[in-house]
Every structure is written in structure tokens, then in C-alpha cells.
Scaffold this motif. Structure first.
Motif, PDB file in Angstrom:
ATOM      1  N   SER A 188       0.821  -1.210   0.000  1.00  0.00           N
ATOM      2  CA  SER A 188       0.000   0.000   0.000  1.00  0.00           C
ATOM      3  C   SER A 188       0.857   1.264   0.000  1.00  0.00           C
ATOM      4  O   SER A 188       1.527   1.576   0.993  1.00  0.00           O
ATOM      5  CB  SER A 188      -0.916  -0.014   1.245  1.00  0.00           C
ATOM      6  N   PRO A 189       0.840   2.023  -1.098  1.00  0.00           N
ATOM      7  CA  PRO A 189       1.607   3.279  -1.138  1.00  0.00           C
ATOM      8  C   PRO A 189       1.164   4.268  -0.053  1.00  0.00           C
ATOM      9  O   PRO A 189       1.979   5.041   0.444  1.00  0.00           O
ATOM     10  CB  PRO A 189       1.310   3.831  -2.535  1.00  0.00           C
ATOM     11  N   ILE A 190      -0.127   4.217   0.306  1.00  0.00           N
ATOM     12  CA  ILE A 190      -0.614   5.137   1.349  1.00  0.00           C
ATOM     13  C   ILE A 190       0.034   4.789   2.686  1.00  0.00           C
ATOM     14  O   ILE A 190       0.498   5.660   3.428  1.00  0.00           O
ATOM     15  CB  ILE A 190      -2.160   5.070   1.459  1.00  0.00           C
ATOM     16  N   LEU A 238       3.709   5.708   7.096  1.00  0.00           N
ATOM     17  CA  LEU A 238       4.584   5.089   8.094  1.00  0.00           C
ATOM     18  C   LEU A 238       6.083   5.332   7.882  1.00  0.00           C
ATOM     19  O   LEU A 238       6.870   5.157   8.807  1.00  0.00           O
ATOM     20  CB  LEU A 238       4.334   3.572   8.126  1.00  0.00           C
ATOM     21  N   SER A 239       6.461   5.749   6.674  1.00  0.00           N
ATOM     22  CA  SER A 239       7.908   5.893   6.410  1.00  0.00           C
ATOM     23  C   SER A 239       8.617   6.896   7.330  1.00  0.00           C
ATOM     24  O   SER A 239       9.795   6.688   7.646  1.00  0.00           O
ATOM     25  CB  SER A 239       8.159   6.212   4.936  1.00  0.00           C
ATOM     26  N   PRO A 240       7.941   7.980   7.813  1.00  0.00           N
ATOM     27  CA  PRO A 240       8.649   8.874   8.740  1.00  0.00           C
ATOM     28  C   PRO A 240       9.118   8.147  10.016  1.00  0.00           C
ATOM     29  O   PRO A 240      10.186   8.446  10.534  1.00  0.00           O
ATOM     30  CB  PRO A 240       7.602   9.945   9.075  1.00  0.00           C
ATOM     31  N   ILE A 241       8.320   7.181  10.479  1.00  0.00           N
ATOM     32  CA  ILE A 241       8.708   6.432  11.696  1.00  0.00           C
ATOM     33  C   ILE A 241      10.032   5.713  11.422  1.00  0.00           C
ATOM     34  O   ILE A 241      10.967   5.748  12.230  1.00  0.00           O
ATOM     35  CB  ILE A 241       7.618   5.406  12.079  1.00  0.00           C
ATOM     36  N   ARG A 242      10.084   5.055  10.239  1.00  0.00           N
ATOM     37  CA  ARG A 242      11.289   4.293   9.882  1.00  0.00           C
ATOM     38  C   ARG A 242      12.502   5.234   9.802  1.00  0.00           C
ATOM     39  O   ARG A 242      13.570   4.919  10.326  1.00  0.00           O
ATOM     40  CB  ARG A 242      11.046   3.619   8.525  1.00  0.00           C
ATOM     41  N   MET A 259      15.989  -1.430  16.916  1.00  0.00           N
ATOM     42  CA  MET A 259      17.087  -1.360  15.946  1.00  0.00           C
ATOM     43  C   MET A 259      16.891  -2.365  14.798  1.00  0.00           C
ATOM     44  O   MET A 259      17.262  -2.104  13.662  1.00  0.00           O
ATOM     45  CB  MET A 259      18.433  -1.636  16.634  1.00  0.00           C
ATOM     46  N   VAL A 260      16.294  -3.519  15.124  1.00  0.00           N
ATOM     47  CA  VAL A 260      16.125  -4.582  14.114  1.00  0.00           C
ATOM     48  C   VAL A 260      14.933  -4.293  13.196  1.00  0.00           C
ATOM     49  O   VAL A 260      14.982  -4.548  11.990  1.00  0.00           O
ATOM     50  CB  VAL A 260      15.954  -5.951  14.809  1.00  0.00           C
ATOM     51  N   MET A 261      13.875  -3.729  13.790  1.00  0.00           N
ATOM     52  CA  MET A 261      12.619  -3.538  13.054  1.00  0.00           C
ATOM     53  C   MET A 261      12.787  -2.792  11.713  1.00  0.00           C
ATOM     54  O   MET A 261      12.329  -3.289  10.677  1.00  0.00           O
ATOM     55  CB  MET A 261      11.612  -2.845  13.985  1.00  0.00           C
ATOM     56  N   PRO A 262      13.462  -1.618  11.683  1.00  0.00           N
ATOM     57  CA  PRO A 262      13.573  -0.932  10.374  1.00  0.00           C
ATOM     58  C   PRO A 262      14.413  -1.691   9.350  1.00  0.00           C
ATOM     59  O   PRO A 262      14.196  -1.549   8.144  1.00  0.00           O
ATOM     60  CB  PRO A 262      14.231   0.411  10.719  1.00  0.00           C
TER      61      PRO A 262
END
Lengths: 250, 187
Positions: free
Chosen positions: A87-89, A94-98, A130-133
Motif C-alpha cells: 500500500s503506497p498510502i 509510516l515511512s517517517p517512523i522508519r 534497531m532490528v525492526m527498520p
């Protein structure tokens, strides 16, 4: 002789011995165990630590925290990877969190997390963070780089959604997933032990490293560090072997 | 399958201009033309992978085309046999049997990367035959095969395709003869 020189085990052993000699030479040059203990003094300290129950308890608890954080990070990161690739949305949202988790200094996170979690849980959460992203980025990249021509082939030959997932997507993503696991495991150890140094749980290898430094027990400091490296290396080998069974074509 | 007055443009450049074709009843048609003339685009339209700008692509209910793409499109993580087996439909010959027809029996347990280009091509043909689709769409199926092998493989295609219609896309008129195409369309 040529065969011996070509042997992988021989080469690895020779390289290891070479670095041990360099370390020993440096220790002789410094001439103080307080500043730089020799490999022999470090090994003696490690053997001595192995005879104590506190050593094993610290190793077990650190392993538990790091491994739990690692597994949770891989699971959450993989789920987010699938979601944002589909999903591009979701990716936009969510990308700012990463980006924040990737860019922010780890010590800031440790101190911040200590406000909300106990000193025993903080290292686990930091390892997770640390692992999640890493898993997130790799799994999403694996999905997005799946060969479009193979997906067309699956469509034309009437593969069901489940079959496409199993026979096209999963094998395409697996190498990315394996990379995430090996890279993530290293980060989990580094971040988990660093968090223990700062958080001071009742038992933990990071706490022991900090106390060795505090009481100027440099051989023990080196011995604890060696123990972290040995455990990290052993766990990485184990996980790589397990994942290798999942992807025999690699 | 029928194409009725189909038009398709790519980046405002017309590629297919009012193309019509009826492919049924075991009809065998060869489509020829130089590069960029829209041969592969035509195949993609017939497979439903792209939609025409205008005109119609009519596929009868229950009709499923089988295809040999221009690229082999094999699953690199599966053996040759598994690649064929994955698409095999009920009533189709066993994957091993088709590979034997393609003179690939000894390569059945090998991964695509362990096979030569010509062997991979034959696995792709065996896979299309295992699907038993009608029509059978072949985009340069003999690419990388030597003349003798082409002849034998063409014989296998004709035998295994049975009554299915065939659309062959090729640069080489001799390939159309090998597959006994009744009609030749130049784009």
C-alpha cells in the motif's frame, strides 16, 4: 603444502593467529594489564568468569533480551514491509517512523525508553527498535523487486493468490529476509548490550562491562567483550544455518 | 479467441492498428514482422496483460491460453521438472514425460541456472504444453535451438498441442513451415 594453504580452515586459523600475535605484541609494548591486557590474560579472566554463576546468569539474560528483541523486530519489521510494499498510502504514512528510528542516536532512545520501561525490559525494546527498520526495509525491497515477468507468468498460468505468494513472492523475498536477519542480529547485540550498559539491569553482560570499567578491571572488561562477540558470532552462525535450510538454492 | 479491430498505442505511438484475427478450431497462424512492429504487444493483448485502446479481445468462457513468452520466465529456485509440474493441469502428461519429449530427461532435477539457454527454452515449451491451453501462443519459441532440434521440438509441439489453435510469433518463415502454419500475417 599447497593443499594446506588452500584449505579454508587453515587460512582462517592463520589469520586469527596473526591478529592474536599483533594483540600480544601490542600488550608487550604497552606493558600494563590495566591499559591493555594480553590475549592470555584476557583468556584467563574469561575462564575465571566462566566458573561463576553470575557470569552464566548474565549471559543467559542478555541472550534472552537480545534474542526476544531480535525476533519481535523481525516479525514487526516484516509485517510492516509487507504492508508498505502493498500500500503506497501506508508507505507514505509510516515511512517517517522508519526514518526517525534509523536516524536518531541510540543513546537518546535508551534514555527515553528508560522513562517508560524497566531496566530489564529496555535492552529488549532497544534491540527490537534497531532490528525492526532493517527487516522492514529489506522485506519491502524484496517484495517490490519481485520479477514482474514472473508475476505475469503466474497470472497467465492461473496461479492462485496463495500459490503466487508461495512460489513467486516468498522465494524472491527470502534472500532479502536472510540479509535482514544477519545484519539485524549484529545490531540487536550491539544495541542490546549498549542499553544494558546504560540501563543497569540486575544482571546483564552490558552491566558487567560497565562495572569492570568502573572498578578498573580491564582484563574482565576484555573478557566480557570477548564473551559478547563469541555469543553474537555463535547465534549468527546458528540463524544463518537455519535460514540456509529454508533457501537451499542460495 | 478473437481480436476485433484492435488498436494499441505506446506513449502516443500507434503499435497495433486495427488488427483482427479469429483463432479457433485448431487454426495455426504465424505472425511475422521486424522489431518494434508490435508482435509481442499483440501476444500481451491476447493474454489480457494489457488492454486495447479500442477494439475487442474476446476470450470464450473456459478458454485459457497457454504461452511460451519471449523470455523463458522460469522460476530459478525450482528444478526444470518442478517448473513444468507447477502449471500442469489434470489430464496433461507427466512433467517427466514432457521433458523426455524435449530431450531433457537428464536435466529434470537441475535448476535453470544449470541449464544452457536452449535447454531453458525447451523447459519453457514443456511448461506451456503441460498447461494444455487453447490457443497456444508461442513467441519465438525456437530461439537458441539448432536447426535439427527445432525440427524435433516442432514435432513435439504439434503432437502435444493436439487440436489447440496455435499463434506463432517469429522472424523466420521456416519456423512457420515447421509448425505447419496455414496462414502468415505480416505486421
Amino acid at each position: 603444502m599447497k593443499r594446506l594453504l588452500k584449505s579454508r580452515i587453515f587460512r582462517k586459523t592463520a589469520v586469527f593467529a596473526c591478529w592474536m600475535l599483533a594483540w600480544q605484541a601490542a600488550a608487550w609494548a604497552v606493558g600494563s594489564d590495566l591499559l591493555l591486557p594480553s590475549p592470555f590474560v584476557t583468556a584467563r579472566a574469561l575462564v575465571s568468569l566462566c566458573g561463576t554463576g553470575a557470569f552464566w546468569l548474565s549471559c543467559a539474560l542478555t541472550l534472552l533480551r537480545v534474542f526476544t528483541g531480535f525476533i519481535l523486530g523481525i516479525l514487526a519489521g516484516s509485517a510492516l514491509g509487507v504492508l508498505t510494499a502493498a500500500s503506497p498510502i501506508a508507505e507514505e504514512l509510516l515511512s517517517p517512523i522508519r526514518s526517525i528510528v534509523k536516524a536518531a542516536p541510540i543513546t537518546s532512545f535508551i534514555i527515553l525508553v528508560l522513562l517508560y520501561l524497566s531496566s530489564a525490559l529496555t535492552p529488549m525494546f532497544i534491540a527490537f527498535l534497531m532490528v525492526m527498520p532493517i527487516a522492514w526495509t529489506n522485506v519491502a525491497a524484496g517484495i517490490l523487486s519481485t520479477d514482474k515477468q514472473l508475476l505475469e507468468m503466474a497470472r497467465v498460468f492461473g496461479f492462485s493468490r496463495a500459490k503466487t505468494l508461495k512460489t513467486v513472492y516468498a522465494p524472491s523475498v527470502l534472500p532479502h529476509f536472510v540479509s535482514a536477519c544477519t545484519a539485524g542480529l549484529g545490531f540487536a547485540w550491539k544495541s542490546g548490550v549498549t542499553a544494558e550498559v546504560i540501563a543497569h539491569p540486575a544482571f546483564g553482560m552490558g552491566k558487567a562491562i560497565y562495572e569492570s570499567k568502573l572498578y578498573l578491571e580491564t582484563p574482565e572488561l576484555f573478557a566480557w567483550t570477548a564473551a559478547v562477540i563469541i555469543m553474537s558470532f555463535a547465534l549468527e552462525k546458528l540463524i544463518t544455518a537455519l535460514l540456509g535450510r529454508l533457501a537451499p538454492w542460495n | 479467441m478473437e481480436l476485433k479491430n484492435v488498436y494499441f498505442s505506446y506513449e502516443n505511438e500507434p503499435v497495433i492498428n486495427g488488427f483482427s484475427l479469429k483463432l479457433e478450431g485448431g487454426r495455426r497462424v504465424a505472425v511475422m514482422g521486424g522489431s518494434g512492429k508490435g508482435k509481442t504487444t499483440l501476444l500481451r493483448l491476447m493474454l489480457g496483460l494489457i488492454a486495447p485502446d479500442s477494439g475487442e479481445v474476446i476470450i470464450d468462457a473456459g478458454e485459457r491460453p497457454s504461452v511460451v513468452f519471449q523470455e523463458d520466465r522460469l522460476l530459478s529456485w525450482f528444478t526444470a521438472e518442478r517448473n513444468v509440474e507447477e502449471v500442469r493441469r489434470e489430464g496433461s502428461p507427466e512433467a517427466r514425460e514432457l521433458l523426455r519429449d524435449m530431450e531433457l530427461e537428464e536435466a529434470a532435477n537441475k535448476l535453470p541456472k544449470e541449464l544452457s539457454g536452449g535447454m531453458q527454452r525447451r523447459v519453457a515449451i514443456a511448461r506451456a504444453l503441460a498447461f494444455r491451453g487453447d490457443p497456444l501462443l508461442l513467441d519465438e519459441p525456437f530461439k537458441g535451438l539448432d536447426p535439427d532440434l527445432r525440427e524435433r521440438v516442432a514435432g513435439v509441439i504439434l503432437k502435444r498441442a493436439g487440436n489447440a489453435s496455435i499463434l506463432l510469433i517469429t522472424h523466420d518463415e521456416r519456423e512457420a513451415e515447421l509448425l505447419r502454419c496455414e496462414e502468415l500475417i505480416r505486421l
